[in-house]
Each structure stands twice: as C-alpha cells, then as structure tokens.
Enzyme design. Structure first.
Site, PDB file in Angstrom:
ATOM      1  CG  ASP A  63      -2.089   1.002   1.033  1.00 21.00           C
ATOM      2  OD1 ASP A  63      -2.380   1.378  -0.118  1.00 21.00           O
ATOM      3  OD2 ASP A  63      -2.700   1.398   2.042  1.00 21.00           O
ATOM      4  CG  LEU A  64       5.177   3.011  -1.800  1.00 23.14           C
ATOM      5  CD1 LEU A  64       5.719   3.293  -0.410  1.00 23.14           C
ATOM      6  CD2 LEU A  64       6.294   2.502  -2.716  1.00 23.14           C
TER       7      LEU A  64
END
Length: 405
Positions: free
Chosen positions: A142-143
């Site tokens: 979930d960058l």
C-alpha cells in the site's frame, strides 16, 4: 471514543496522556500523546477499530516490524513500534510521532511537483525502507504518499501503515494497494478475476514508480491494464520500445524537467525501470539504488531547506567573513550564538565553517527536533551582530558528513 486527557497505561509500565487526534482512517484513529509528568516526550498512539479484522491488522503490523528489526537491525526509514496493547476493547500500537506526510509536504511547498533534489532524497529513503522489508520476505502492498511521513528527529522519510502487508509465502492475501498506485497484476487480483501472476514485492516497485511520477508532476499515472495483458511494446519480440506505461510517465515529466534541472534523463531511466507491465522486468530496490539518479548531485533550493524540519538549524547572514580570520573573535561569536540558541532547547553542537560553501553561515544542532523548529521560528528576523538573521533547516546527512552549504 478516546478522549483528550485520557491516560493510557501500556504493558511496558509507561503511561501516556492523550493530547489530540492526528488523523483517522478506515481501520484506525491516530492520537498524539505525552508521557505522563513530562512535556518533552511525545508519541503517536494508533488505536484500531474493534473487531477481528482490525485486531489482525494490528498484529500483522506489530509482527512485521518486530521481524524486520530483529533480522535487519535498526532501520531509520521504518516507523518504530514502541509498545502495544488493548484499551477499552481497541488494540493499539504506540509509535514514534512523525512530522508530516508526503501529501502534506507537497501542500507545504505550494508547488504542483517537488524539486528533483527533494525527490532524490525522499525516493532514496523509501527504497531503503522497502529494501529491508523485502529482504525479510514482506510486501508493503500500500505504498502511497499518505503512508510516507517525515521524521524531523532522524531527518528522513519513514514508511508507515502495514495493514495490507503480507509475506510472500502467505496463501491468503486480501485486497492490496490503492487506486493510482496499483500494479497491473494487483488490478486483476483486486477484481477477483483469476491472475496467473502471484503477488510479490514487484507490486511495491510499480507503486514506487507511480510515487516518483507523482512527486515530480503532482499527477497520477492513468489507469493501467490488467494482469496478463502486456502492453503492445512488451509483446514485441525484440522489446526495443519502453513499456508503454514508462513511456507515458516520461512524456508527463519531460516538459516539467526539460531545461530546468539536470538529472532529467536519470529520473526517466529510474521511472521506466520501475513502470513495466511485466512484474519480473521491474527493478528491485537494490538495482534501483544503483542507478545514476542517486549519484547525480542536485542542489537544494532555499525553499527545500524551509519545508523539511530537522534537528539542525542553519543561520544565514549571521557572521562576517572578516570575523572568521580572528580566532578569538570567532570564539566569542560562537559562544554568543550558542547562548542565544540554548534559549529554545538543548544545543548539541554549533559549527561555523571558515571555508567552503558553508562559509558565513552557522549550523546549530539541537537534541530535539521540536526545539529546532522553535528556534527556526523565533530566531528568524532577529538581529545579531548588527545583522538580520535568516533561518532554514539543514540536511541531517549533509551535517553528519560535514558537508556545509
């Protein structure tokens, strides 16, 4: 509902007093807190919502950080979890208090895109964080800008929020990544369709390319195709053309960087190495960090040194070049500056270069980043030695390497 003034008694025996709400997300609320009986120590407490789903997310985050720190040692670019527990049915993690997110930083600069110097610094920090978690077999998954926060204490960007993270050997992996940062194979995975490509750390590297593009342009990469549908260029036998997603990114940043700053080609090479529709062709963290983009020396703008708080305050227009030639006069000036700066907190060191790019400037390192921020604000515009002082922050790494400018 957690209330300001409420005291949280942690498993370590430490007690924290809730100060105020910092932010809320889908799975948790984050509060700033002070150590009981002290105004100095501050922290962030992340309270997850009630329910097995959120309890699992809390345990996943705590476990990942514990494993990485045990296997890799201290990692400055990863948020530290200091304690954990359950309060009124809500699991929580006690973490270090950070300054501002990457989203807030861009708003603070007032520009659509960040400077290449800022991008180089922030991308390097992010890759260093990803490198450590990938080496331990984890994928962040979930960058995005809101999951990267600046630490004034360490002078670096830190990766946070491991609620969607997984280990490469996990069999049960849920929804991953956020719109605008989803790898092609993640789009298919999230749709519930059959995906021939098993999710791996390659999805983080796609997000890294999208993140750099966003930093430079302020815009997201247009929606991509699904897993198994390689772009036209990648389907060709010789594959001489860039993957079309990297080509789109280059077109987006070309007009912004061309003619303004050197490093345009290096930035494009990094992005095209990350934005490839075939997962196995994307750069790894190790490969990305070896690219020329990180060896090019960029100069920070004056604004760059205003927006990123650190423990170091740079004083401009404070000393005269002639004063630097007299050892006794210089000693007196340094004593006076240290005394003035000490009004705002504990000063660890004060450096006044007598040559090089840092000449006629003063560099003051505080023990506490909050004290440095206070000095930065209060000293700016003050008169010293018949001069109007101008303050900025200064890069932690440059100060440690005695590179003054």
């Amino acid at each position: 509902m957690i209330q300001p003034g409420e005291t949280i008694h942690c498993s370590s025996g430490q007690s924290w007093v809730i100060s105020h709400l910092i932010g809320s997300g889908k799975c948790c609320d984050v509060y700033a807190a002070d150590i009981q009986g002290s105004e100095e120590a501050k922290t962030a407490i992340k309270f997850y919502k009630e329910g097995q789903r959120y309890d699992c997310a809390c345990r996943r985050e705590k476990s990942l950080l514990n494993v990485v720190f045990q296997e890799q040692g201290p990692v400055a670019q990863l948020v530290q979890a200091k304690d954990h527990g359950v309060w009124h049915g809500r699991p929580y993690l006690v973490q270090e208090l950070l300054s501002l997110s990457l989203c807030q930083l861009r708003v603070k600069t007032g520009e659509e895109g960040l400077t290449v110097w800022l991008c180089q610094k922030l991308v390097r920090d992010t890759l260093r964080a990803l490198l450590r978690i990938h080496r331990s077999g984890f994928v962040h998954a979930d960058l995005k800008p809101s999951n990267l926060m600046w630490s004034g204490a360490d002078g670096c960007l830190k990766l946070i929020d491991f609620g969607l993270s997984f280990h490469v050997e996990d069999q049960d992996v849920g929804r991953v990544q956020s719109p605008g940062y989803e790898a092609p194979e993640a789009v298919t995975w999230n749709s519930g369709a059959t995906c021939r490509t098993k999710l791996s750390s390659h999805i983080d590297m796609w997000s890294m390319g999208c993140l750099l593009l966003w930093m430079l342009t302020g815009k997201k990469l247009p929606q991509i195709e699904e897993c198994g549908q390689s772009c036209v260029n990648c389907k060709t036998v010789d594959n001489k053309e860039k993957c079309k997603y990297g080509a789109i990114a280059c077109e987006m940043i070309g007009k912004i960087l061309s003619g303004k700053q050197h490093g345009t080609r290096e930035a494009m090479d990094l992005i095209t190495g990350l934005l490839k529709c075939i997962p196995g062709q994307r750069l790894s963290c190790e490969q990305a960090l070896q690219l020329p983009f990180f060896s090019v020396v960029f100069e920070p703008t004056f604004k760059d040194l205003l927006v990123l708080p650190t423990c170091i305050v740079r004083l401009v227009n404070t000393v005269d070049r002639g004063d630097l030639q007299d050892v006794e006069v210089l000693k007196e000036i340094k004593t006076d500056i240290e005394a003035e700066c000490s009004l705002f907190g504990m000063v660890e060191s004060c450096v006044i270069p007598t040559e090089g790019a840092g000449v006629e400037k003063v560099f003051v390192k505080y023990r506490n980043a909050d004290h440095a921020e206070k000095a930065f604000e209060k000293l700016n515009g003050r008169m010293f030695n018949d001069r109007t002082v101008i303050t900025t922050f200064f890069c932690t790494e440059a100060f440690q390497n005695q590179q003054y400018f």
